[in-house]
Write a protein that holds these residues in place. Structure first.
Motif, PDB file in Angstrom:
ATOM      1  N   SER A  69     156.783 -22.647  42.395  1.00  9.83           N
ATOM      2  CA  SER A  69     157.090 -23.421  43.626  1.00  9.83           C
ATOM      3  C   SER A  69     155.893 -23.175  44.217  1.00  9.83           C
ATOM      4  N   LEU A  70     154.899 -21.977  44.119  1.00  8.13           N
ATOM      5  CA  LEU A  70     153.956 -21.695  45.070  1.00  8.13           C
ATOM      6  C   LEU A  70     152.598 -22.530  44.532  1.00  8.13           C
ATOM      7  N   VAL A  71     152.468 -23.167  43.428  1.00  5.57           N
ATOM      8  CA  VAL A  71     151.248 -23.869  42.704  1.00  5.57           C
ATOM      9  C   VAL A  71     150.904 -25.032  43.608  1.00  5.57           C
ATOM     10  N   PRO A  72     151.872 -25.790  44.079  1.00  2.00           N
ATOM     11  CA  PRO A  72     151.252 -27.057  44.730  1.00  2.00           C
ATOM     12  C   PRO A  72     150.419 -26.701  46.126  1.00  2.00           C
ATOM     13  N   ALA A  73     151.208 -25.504  46.661  1.00  2.00           N
ATOM     14  CA  ALA A  73     150.320 -24.994  47.868  1.00  2.00           C
ATOM     15  C   ALA A  73     149.173 -24.443  47.553  1.00  2.00           C
ATOM     16  N   ALA A  74     148.969 -23.815  46.376  1.00  2.00           N
ATOM     17  CA  ALA A  74     148.040 -22.976  46.090  1.00  2.00           C
ATOM     18  C   ALA A  74     146.866 -24.052  45.598  1.00  2.00           C
ATOM     19  N   GLN A  75     147.078 -25.140  45.296  1.00  2.00           N
ATOM     20  CA  GLN A  75     145.995 -26.285  44.780  1.00  2.00           C
ATOM     21  C   GLN A  75     145.676 -26.758  46.031  1.00  2.00           C
ATOM     22  N   ARG A  76     146.468 -27.144  47.233  1.00  2.00           N
ATOM     23  CA  ARG A  76     145.929 -27.709  48.493  1.00  2.00           C
ATOM     24  C   ARG A  76     145.184 -26.557  49.116  1.00  2.00           C
ATOM     25  N   ALA A  77     145.603 -25.203  48.951  1.00  2.00           N
ATOM     26  CA  ALA A  77     144.904 -24.152  49.597  1.00  2.00           C
ATOM     27  C   ALA A  77     143.210 -23.991  49.018  1.00  2.00           C
ATOM     28  N   ALA A  78     142.966 -24.246  47.836  1.00  2.00           N
ATOM     29  CA  ALA A  78     142.058 -24.173  46.744  1.00  2.00           C
ATOM     30  C   ALA A  78     141.119 -25.407  47.392  1.00  2.00           C
ATOM     31  N   ASP A  79     141.460 -26.509  47.632  1.00  2.00           N
ATOM     32  CA  ASP A  79     140.960 -27.604  47.943  1.00  2.00           C
ATOM     33  C   ASP A  79     140.270 -27.455  49.576  1.00  2.00           C
ATOM     34  N   LEU A  80     141.091 -26.942  50.466  1.00  2.00           N
ATOM     35  CA  LEU A  80     140.704 -26.452  51.781  1.00  2.00           C
ATOM     36  C   LEU A  80     139.730 -25.560  51.738  1.00  2.00           C
ATOM     37  N   ILE A  81     139.729 -24.351  50.875  1.00  2.00           N
ATOM     38  CA  ILE A  81     138.832 -23.379  50.746  1.00  2.00           C
ATOM     39  C   ILE A  81     137.477 -23.928  50.378  1.00  2.00           C
ATOM     40  N   LEU A  82     137.341 -24.687  49.280  1.00  2.00           N
ATOM     41  CA  LEU A  82     136.030 -25.323  48.838  1.00  2.00           C
ATOM     42  C   LEU A  82     135.462 -26.392  49.703  1.00  2.00           C
ATOM     43  N   ALA A  83     136.325 -27.131  50.727  1.00  2.00           N
ATOM     44  CA  ALA A  83     135.754 -27.968  51.326  1.00  2.00           C
ATOM     45  C   ALA A  83     135.435 -27.387  52.854  1.00  2.00           C
ATOM     46  N   HIS A  84     136.001 -26.566  53.203  1.00  2.00           N
ATOM     47  CA  HIS A  84     135.912 -25.907  54.716  1.00  2.00           C
ATOM     48  C   HIS A  84     135.377 -24.513  54.720  1.00  2.00           C
ATOM     49  N   ALA A  85     135.609 -23.755  53.848  1.00  2.00           N
ATOM     50  CA  ALA A  85     135.056 -22.389  53.879  1.00  2.00           C
ATOM     51  C   ALA A  85     134.471 -21.794  52.406  1.00  2.00           C
ATOM     52  N   PRO A  86     133.440 -22.589  51.773  1.00  2.89           N
ATOM     53  CA  PRO A  86     133.032 -22.549  50.409  1.00  2.89           C
ATOM     54  C   PRO A  86     132.538 -21.033  50.009  1.00  2.89           C
ATOM     55  N   GLU A  87     132.048 -20.583  51.215  1.00  3.48           N
ATOM     56  CA  GLU A  87     131.470 -19.106  51.132  1.00  3.48           C
ATOM     57  C   GLU A  87     132.471 -18.184  50.695  1.00  3.48           C
ATOM     58  N   SER A  88     133.839 -18.512  50.900  1.00  2.00           N
ATOM     59  CA  SER A  88     134.737 -17.548  50.523  1.00  2.00           C
ATOM     60  C   SER A  88     135.237 -17.700  49.099  1.00  2.00           C
ATOM     61  N   ALA A  89     134.775 -18.564  48.431  1.00  2.00           N
ATOM     62  CA  ALA A  89     135.166 -18.752  47.152  1.00  2.00           C
ATOM     63  C   ALA A  89     134.796 -17.880  45.888  1.00  2.00           C
ATOM     64  N   THR A  90     133.407 -17.397  46.106  1.00  2.00           N
ATOM     65  CA  THR A  90     132.926 -16.148  45.252  1.00  2.00           C
ATOM     66  C   THR A  90     133.793 -15.017  45.428  1.00  2.00           C
ATOM     67  N   PRO A  91     133.645 -14.481  46.520  1.00  2.00           N
ATOM     68  CA  PRO A  91     134.512 -13.141  46.805  1.00  2.00           C
ATOM     69  C   PRO A  91     135.906 -13.435  46.439  1.00  2.00           C
ATOM     70  N   LEU A  92     136.715 -14.329  46.674  1.00  2.00           N
ATOM     71  CA  LEU A  92     137.839 -14.440  46.490  1.00  2.00           C
ATOM     72  C   LEU A  92     138.156 -14.310  45.176  1.00  2.00           C
ATOM     73  N   ILE A  93     137.548 -15.024  44.211  1.00  2.00           N
ATOM     74  CA  ILE A  93     137.525 -14.937  42.696  1.00  2.00           C
ATOM     75  C   ILE A  93     137.281 -13.689  42.253  1.00  2.00           C
ATOM     76  N   ALA A  94     136.464 -12.930  42.811  1.00  2.00           N
ATOM     77  CA  ALA A  94     135.747 -11.649  42.489  1.00  2.00           C
ATOM     78  C   ALA A  94     137.028 -10.697  42.706  1.00  2.00           C
ATOM     79  N   ARG A  95     137.614 -10.805  43.838  1.00  2.00           N
ATOM     80  CA  ARG A  95     138.690  -9.971  43.952  1.00  2.00           C
ATOM     81  C   ARG A  95     139.759  -9.747  43.145  1.00  2.00           C
ATOM     82  N   TRP A  96     140.192 -11.126  42.728  1.00  2.00           N
ATOM     83  CA  TRP A  96     141.365 -11.182  41.673  1.00  2.00           C
ATOM     84  C   TRP A  96     140.800 -11.481  40.126  1.00  2.00           C
ATOM     85  N   MET A  97     139.769 -11.847  39.875  1.00  3.03           N
ATOM     86  CA  MET A  97     139.543 -11.884  38.453  1.00  3.03           C
ATOM     87  C   MET A  97     138.124 -11.189  37.986  1.00  3.03           C
TER      88      MET A  97
END
Length: 700
Positions: free
Chosen positions: A663-691
């Motif tokens: 049930s969280l997946v659609p919200a996670a997809q929207r959040a990913a789009d927001l991050i890449l559009a408005h806070a792309p500098e967060s993408a790499t450290p966010l991925i590094a934290r979890w993956m």
């Protein structure tokens, strides 16, 4: 080292665990086994369950099977010598309350400490012993103060490794939580993202999960439905979606050859086929053909149930690449399946002037060198093989299309490696990824968001339903008689051997012994044997004999799970089906029912069955729909096992569960789009934290 006396670190991921008190090289090595190298890693190592040690339970109120905190006075302690030497300690908390503590591993100091009259507080599972209630190896503490306080919050239990006790984990986490207050980690999810979901901030969630207050619902924590757990699961899903979106963007930035063939080979193949494609196959063929006309690499996942006709779809895609003057590679996970593809495609394509090449691990020396030369020169227009196709010494002249069958059996690194073999023209080949293990749509959205999805959702006409029954192995003689009757009627059968032990050698020996016994019990029936340790040439000869009808019974291990297509085979016997997953049982059953004759699958189980095994066999008996079976398998075993995502190089979830948290997946997809559009500098450290460093599995 406590935060106030520590060097100046900028973030928790910079602080090695060796900066914590009581973490020397040995403890650090044990933590490293679990992937814990920094204080941040430690904080994200969440409890697997919780215990309620906040209430002392009178011994007379204890119930068998429950965990409980009790306190009492040592009445007697002695060492019992029997089959196993043990320390037995009787404690009581009143005239009618007593319980036995039993220790199989103990020291002389413990024996001395449990002197009569000493007060002890212990926690453990209550069991019914021969003469009284007992606890085996409970956690305990000798009480100097009879009025010592109980715990003020729920007690976390952490996933561990040898040499790390729960008390050590709790001490480490207390220190890590000090650091959390001193140097809070960046929260990459904005209020705009979190507010609609009513989830807490990152620091609050971490602190809550390691130190849950007394009033917390134990059920919500155990089932990981508490908002604090959901907060971390959601962030992990967002990190995964951001990674997939970046991967897809990178893939689309790469050029691919436009495969605009004239349609001649495809038209000639269709004209020669003894059947017509189903509407579902036609739809999928059109989707793939349109992708191949683009100058960006196709990344398409083709799902189809067992026997849905994916191979002919793959053949038409391959011919479109060949018509455009490009090579095609088809990769399968086993030699047997790659052999089957080579045989099927050769029968279809040789009359068109296309002779597929087969490359497997068995090819050595001069033979292998000649095959490699044919691929490198472009003489081999269609190469079929196993993982041998992506080894470094395999070079393609002009690879236009890669087809990967049963993709969940490959690590993602492996299928991505074929993308690097585009050949002289540069760019990346198109990829068609096929699976006969249906993936529920919710999971496909989560795990394969970088791929377009095509589904063959109907079977070709003429396929007969398969009747599945479970039979106790005490009725083995009846089953053998049934095999004899089927063979006497001109039909053929499979007998699949599996063992409880995870040993290919033992499994092959069992298959050999079964084949010998059945040969004796089935006079006049040709019995063949196939297993993973058989030489390829011998295996090929046996399979050819079975396909031609010379052999009536094929005894095999699970190597025949996929790829074997003998329409005259109408009976499948699976021994020890209780040790196989639903998807594997469904695949094996799919070897029959491929012709017009009514087919049967007998599950020859060994009693007693566990509750899960009983449920699994009930499911496989009640439905032949691969998609329904995939959904039910998911509920029983979880996404990691069903999809094979625990392989090296594949996506793994640490906290999120794609089924529980869908049930969280659609919200996670929207959040990913927001991050890449408005806070792309967060993408790499966010991925590094979890993956960690695993994002590169998707690089092109």
């Amino acid at each position: 080292m406590a935060p106030e006396h520590a060097p100046s670190f900028q973030s928790l991921e910079q602080i090695p665990v060796t900066h914590l008190k009581r973490v020397g090289p040995r403890i650090a090595e044990r933590l490293d086994r679990l992937g814990i190298r920094t204080v941040q890693d430690l904080l994200f190592h969440l409890p697997v369950r919780y215990q309620d040690r906040t209430r002392l339970v009178p011994i007379r109120e204890l119930r068998v099977g429950e965990d409980a905190l009790v306190e009492g006075e040592v009445c007697e302690a002695n060492i019992a010598v029997g089959r196993r030497r043990s320390l037995k300690v009787w404690i009581g908390d009143g005239p009618i309350g007593g319980i036995l503590l039993r220790f199989f591993h103990f020291s002389p100091q413990q024996v001395t400490a449990f002197k009569a009259g000493a007060r002890v507080r212990c926690y453990g599972e209550v069991r019914q012993g021969p003469n009284s209630l007992e606890m085996v190896h409970p956690e305990y503490r000798l009480q100097n103060d009879a009025s010592a306080e109980t715990e003020s919050r729920l007690t976390p239990i952490y996933p561990s490794t040898e040499g790390l006790q729960q008390s050590a984990w709790r001490g480490l986490m207390d220190q890590a939580l000090e650091w959390l207050g001193h140097l809070p980690p960046a929260d990459y999810l904005s209020a705009e993202i979190l507010a609609p979901l009513n989830l807490p901030g990152l620091v609050e969630a971490l602190h809550y999960l390691h130190h849950p207050p007394l009033e917390t619902s134990l059920t919500d924590l155990q089932e990981r439905r508490h908002p604090a757990f959901l907060r971390l699961a959601f962030e992990e899903l967002v990190a995964h979606q951001v990674s997939l979106r970046r991967m897809r963007t990178a893939q689309r930035a790469v050029m691919a050859p436009v495969l605009a063939g004239d349609g001649d080979l495809r038209q000639r193949l269709r004209a020669a086929l003894p059947f017509r494609l189903t509407p579902a196959q036609e739809r999928v063929v059109s989707e793939i053909a349109a992708d191949l006309l683009q100058d960006r690499p196709m990344q398409r996942l083709l799902q189809g149930d067992v026997g849905a006709g994916k191979t002919i779809v793959a053949a038409l895609a391959a011919l479109q690449s060949l018509e455009a003057g490009r090579q095609t590679a088809l990769m399968a996970p086993t030699e047997l399946l790659s052999e089957q593809h080579h045989r099927s495609l050769s029968a279809w394509l040789k009359p068109l002037g296309v002779e597929p090449l087969w490359l497997a691990g068995r090819h050595k020396g001069r033979e292998r060198a000649e095959l490699l030369d044919a691929i490198a020169s472009g003489q081999a227009r269609l190469a079929i093989g196993t993982h041998a196709l992506f080894q470094d010494d395999v070079e393609f002249r002009d690879l236009g299309l890669v087809i990967i069958d049963e993709q969940h059996r490959f690590g993602v690194h492996q299928r991505m490696k074929l993308r690097e073999k585009g050949g002289q023209s540069g760019g990346a080949p198109h990829q068609l990824i096929m699976t006969a293990t249906p993936i529920p749509r919710s999971l496909a959205m989560t795990l394969y968001a970088d791929l377009d999805l095509s589904v063959i959702d109907s079977l070709p006409p003429g396929r007969t339903p398969i009747t599945t029954v479970a039979v106790s192995d005490t009725r083995r003689d009846e089953v053998i008689s049934r095999v004899l009757k089927a063979c006497e009627q001109g039909r053929q059968a499979y007998w699949v051997c599996t063992l409880i032990e995870e040993s290919e050698v033992l499994e092959c020996q069992a298959a050999e012994e079964t084949a010998r016994q059945l040969s004796e019990r089935l006079p006049g029936v040709g019995v063949g044997l196939v297993h993973g340790r058989l030489k390829a040439a011998e295996r090929e000869a046996v399979m050819a004999g079975f396909a031609s009808g010379e052999l009536g019974l094929l005894v095999a291990t699970t190597v025949i799970e996929v790829g074997v297509d003998v329409p005259n085979a109408s009976l499948m016997i699976i021994e020890n089906p209780e040790r196989l997953g639903l998807a594997q049982l469904h695949q094996l059953r799919g070897r029959v029912g491929r012709g017009p004759v009514e087919s049967h699958c007998l599950l020859l189980y060994h009693a007693p069955l566990s509750e899960v095994a009983h449920e699994r066999l009930g499911i496989i008996r009640s439905t032949t729909s691969g998609f329904e079976i995939a959904e039910r398998d998911l509920l029983l075993r979880g996404a990691g096992e069903v999809l094979g995502t625990r392989q090296t190089g594949s996506v793994q979830f640490r906290i999120a569960d794609p089924l529980r948290d869908q049930s969280l997946v659609p919200a996670a997809q929207r959040a990913a789009d927001l991050i890449l559009a408005h806070a792309p500098e967060s993408a790499t450290p966010l991925i590094a934290r979890w993956m960690g460093h695993r994002e590169n599995y998707g690089q092109v």
